[in-house]
Scaffold this motif. Structure first.
Motif, mmCIF file in Angstrom:
data_model
loop_
_atom_site.group_PDB
_atom_site.id
_atom_site.type_symbol
_atom_site.label_atom_id
_atom_site.label_comp_id
_atom_site.label_asym_id
_atom_site.label_seq_id
_atom_site.Cartn_x
_atom_site.Cartn_y
_atom_site.Cartn_z
ATOM 1 N N UNK A 1 31.631 54.326 23.872
ATOM 2 C CA UNK A 1 32.125 55.491 23.141
ATOM 3 C C UNK A 1 31.711 55.376 21.666
ATOM 4 N N UNK A 2 31.048 56.405 21.155
ATOM 5 C CA UNK A 2 30.721 56.470 19.736
ATOM 6 C C UNK A 2 31.712 57.429 19.088
ATOM 7 N N UNK A 3 32.444 56.946 18.111
ATOM 8 C CA UNK A 3 33.498 57.727 17.474
ATOM 9 C C UNK A 3 32.995 58.288 16.151
ATOM 10 N N UNK A 4 32.755 59.599 16.110
ATOM 11 C CA UNK A 4 32.325 60.281 14.893
ATOM 12 C C UNK A 4 33.406 61.246 14.390
ATOM 13 N N UNK A 5 34.658 61.012 14.759
ATOM 14 C CA UNK A 5 35.730 61.885 14.289
ATOM 15 C C UNK A 5 35.890 61.816 12.783
ATOM 16 N N UNK A 6 35.685 60.629 12.205
ATOM 17 C CA UNK A 6 35.865 60.439 10.768
ATOM 18 C C UNK A 6 35.227 59.127 10.359
ATOM 19 N N UNK A 7 34.970 58.966 9.068
ATOM 20 C CA UNK A 7 34.524 57.669 8.565
ATOM 21 C C UNK A 7 35.696 56.725 8.336
ATOM 22 N N UNK A 8 36.904 57.140 8.687
ATOM 23 C CA UNK A 8 38.063 56.248 8.603
ATOM 24 C C UNK A 8 38.222 55.391 9.848
ATOM 25 N N UNK A 9 37.403 55.593 10.883
ATOM 26 C CA UNK A 9 37.570 54.855 12.132
ATOM 27 C C UNK A 9 36.882 53.491 12.088
ATOM 28 N N UNK A 10 36.189 53.179 11.015
ATOM 29 C CA UNK A 10 35.466 51.911 10.927
ATOM 30 C C UNK A 10 36.434 50.731 10.982
ATOM 31 N N UNK A 11 35.932 49.622 11.468
ATOM 32 C CA UNK A 11 36.701 48.384 11.497
ATOM 33 C C UNK A 11 36.094 47.384 10.521
ATOM 34 N N UNK A 12 36.912 46.540 9.922
ATOM 35 C CA UNK A 12 36.370 45.578 8.949
ATOM 36 C C UNK A 12 35.289 44.711 9.575
ATOM 37 N N UNK A 13 34.217 44.515 8.839
ATOM 38 C CA UNK A 13 33.166 43.616 9.299
ATOM 39 C C UNK A 13 33.680 42.180 9.278
ATOM 40 N N UNK A 14 32.913 41.290 9.916
ATOM 41 C CA UNK A 14 33.297 39.881 9.918
ATOM 42 C C UNK A 14 33.404 39.354 8.480
ATOM 43 N N UNK A 15 32.431 39.718 7.646
ATOM 44 C CA UNK A 15 32.460 39.241 6.259
ATOM 45 C C UNK A 15 33.665 39.804 5.510
ATOM 46 N N UNK A 16 34.019 41.043 5.791
ATOM 47 C CA UNK A 16 35.195 41.630 5.135
ATOM 48 C C UNK A 16 36.470 40.925 5.582
ATOM 49 N N UNK A 17 36.559 40.602 6.863
ATOM 50 C CA UNK A 17 37.726 39.883 7.358
ATOM 51 C C UNK A 17 37.828 38.503 6.711
ATOM 52 N N UNK A 18 36.694 37.851 6.521
ATOM 53 C CA UNK A 18 36.702 36.538 5.865
ATOM 54 C C UNK A 18 37.182 36.669 4.420
ATOM 55 N N UNK A 19 36.734 37.718 3.736
ATOM 56 C CA UNK A 19 37.193 37.939 2.359
ATOM 57 C C UNK A 19 38.700 38.172 2.324
ATOM 58 N N UNK A 20 39.224 38.911 3.284
ATOM 59 C CA UNK A 20 40.666 39.144 3.349
ATOM 60 C C UNK A 20 41.420 37.840 3.602
#
Length: 340
Positions: A1-20
Motif C-alpha cells: 500500500x502506498x499512502x499519498x493521503x498526506x505528507x504527515x503519514x511518514x515514519x521516522x527514518x532509522x537515523x531520525x530514531x537514533x537522534x531521538x
C-alpha cells in the motif's frame, strides 16, 4: 500500500530514531530542555526572527499566535480556504473569541493584496474591528500553491496600512522556499509571526515552531501553557525536528518532482483535470462527484488518497514515497479514473 493521503503519514527514518534516542533532555517546563532550545535557536536564525517556541502541533502554534495578536470580539481576515478557518475546528472562535472574515480571491487560487484591500471594512459601530491578517504559504487548500515574495510583501503592506499585524501559517514554508528559491527569512519578513511544521515534508513524527519578536513569543508561551501544550522531556521530539531540518530540507525538491510526474500521469484520465502543482500537493478535479468511489477503487489497488470534497481528490508526495512508487501510483490512478 502506498499512502499519498498526506505528507504527515511518514515514519521516522532509522537515523531520525537514533537522534531521538540519543537526545540530551531536561524538563522543558521547569528548566528548559537543551535539545529543544537548540532547535528553537536554529529555527529563529533561519527565519530571521528574534525567538522561536516549540509546539506539539502547527494548529496549536497558529492558535497561540492568534490568541496573542487579537482580542475577543474582533475579527481576523484570511483566505476563504485557509487552514485556520477550515481545519482547526473553529478554534479561532472557540479559543480566541474571534470572528473570521473570509477574503475570496478575485483571480488565481489564493488571495492577493487587492483582494485583502477590498475586503477590509470601513470603521462602523455595527461591525467588529479587525485585529489580524492571516496568510498561508504554501496554501494547502489551493493545492500547495506558493504565494510569491512580491505578493506576500504587498499583502503585508496592505495590512500595515490598516494598522494590522500579520501571521503566516507556514506549515509548509520549507516547500515554498525550496521550490521558489526564496530564502526562508525573506518569506518570514512579510509577517510578524510565522508557524513552521516539522511533521510534514521534513518527516518528523510531531512538532512545529512559532517564531517572532521576543515579547510576542513570551505571550505565546503563556498561550501554549493555557492550551495544554507544555512538554517535559521535549528534546526527544525536538531531536527529530532537528534531524529533519538538517537532513531532509533540500530533498523536498524530490517530492516536488514526484508531484509533477504524478500530475502528468493522471491529467485528462477519465476527464479529470489536475491543478498544476507548485510543490508536493496534487489536487485532482473530477468530472462528476465521484470522489468517494475514486478513493475506494484506488485503495482496493494499493493506493491511498484523500477526498477533498465530492469532486476533488488529493495526493501528497513525501519522504516515504520514492519516485518509482509514484510512477506506479500514477498508472494505477489513471486506470481508476478511466473507469469512473
Amino acid at each position: 500500500m502506498l499512502d499519498l493521503r498526506s505528507d504527515t503519514v511518514t515514519r521516522p527514518t532509522r537515523a531520525m530514531r537514533e537522534a531521538m534516542a540519543n537526545a540530551e533532555v531536561g524538563d522543558d517546563v521547569l528548566d528548559g530542555d537543551p535539545t529543544t532550545r537548540a532547535l528553537e535557536a536554529m529555527v529563529a536564525e533561519r527565519l530571521g526572527k528574534e525567538r522561536a517556541l516549540f509546539f506539539p502541533s502547527g494548529s496549536m502554534a497558529n492558535q497561540a499566535a492568534i490568541w496573542v495578536h487579537t482580542r475577543p470580539g474582533t475579527e481576523l481576515l484570511c483566505d476563504a480556504e485557509a487552514h485556520v478557518y477550515h481545519w482547526e475546528i473553529a478554534a479561532v472562535a472557540g479559543l480566541c473569541g474571534v470572528q473570521s472574515r473570509l477574503v475570496r480571491p478575485s483571480t488565481g487560487a489564493v488571495m492577493r493584496a487587492a483582494d485583502l484591500r477590498a475586503t477590509l471594512r470601513l470603521p462602523s459601530i455595527h461591525a467588529p474591528e479587525p485585529s489580524l491578517v492571516c496568510l498561508e504559504n504554501t496554501h494547502n487548500g489551493a493545492g500547495g500553491a506558493i504565494t510569491p515574495l512580491n505578493e506576500l510583501r504587498a499583502l503585508r503592506d496592505v495590512a500595515r496600512e490598516a494598522g494590522l499585524p500579520v501571521h503566516l501559517d507556514g506549515a509548509r514554508l520549507w516547500n515554498a522556499s525550496v521550490a521558489s528559491g526564496t530564502a526562508l527569512a525573506a518569506f518570514a519578513d512579510c509577517a510578524d509571526t510565522v508557524v513552521v511544521s516539522f511533521s510534514k515534508g521534513l518527516g518528523a513524527p510531531v512538532g512545529a515552531c512559532l517564531v517572532g519578536p521576543s515579547d510576542v513569543i513570551v505571550q505565546a508561551h503563556r498561550a501554549r501553557k493555557r492550551f495544554g501544550g507544555g512538554m517535559r522531556q521535549s528534546g526527544v521530539l525536538a531531536a527529530a525536528a532537528l534531524h529533519g531540518l538538517t537532513h531532509h530540507l533540500e530533498r523536498l525538491a524530490d517530492d516536488h518532482e514526484a508531484a509533477r510526474v504524478l500530475a502528468a500521469a493522471v491529467d485528462g484520465a477519465g476527464g479529470a483535470r489536475v491543478v498544476p502543482p507548485d510543490t508536493n500537493i496534487v489536487m485532482i478535479d473530477l468530472p462528476t462527484p465521484c470522489g468517494e468511489q475514486v478513493v475506494n477503487a484506488a485503495a482496493a489497488r494499493g493506493l491511498r488518497l484523500s477526498m477533498w470534497h465530492a469532486s476533488r481528490v488529493r495526493a501528497v508526495t513525501h519522504l516515504d514515497a520514492p519516485m518509482e512508487r509514484v510512477v506506479q501510483a500514477g498508472r494505477v490512478l489513471a486506470e481508476v479514473l478511466e473507469t469512473m
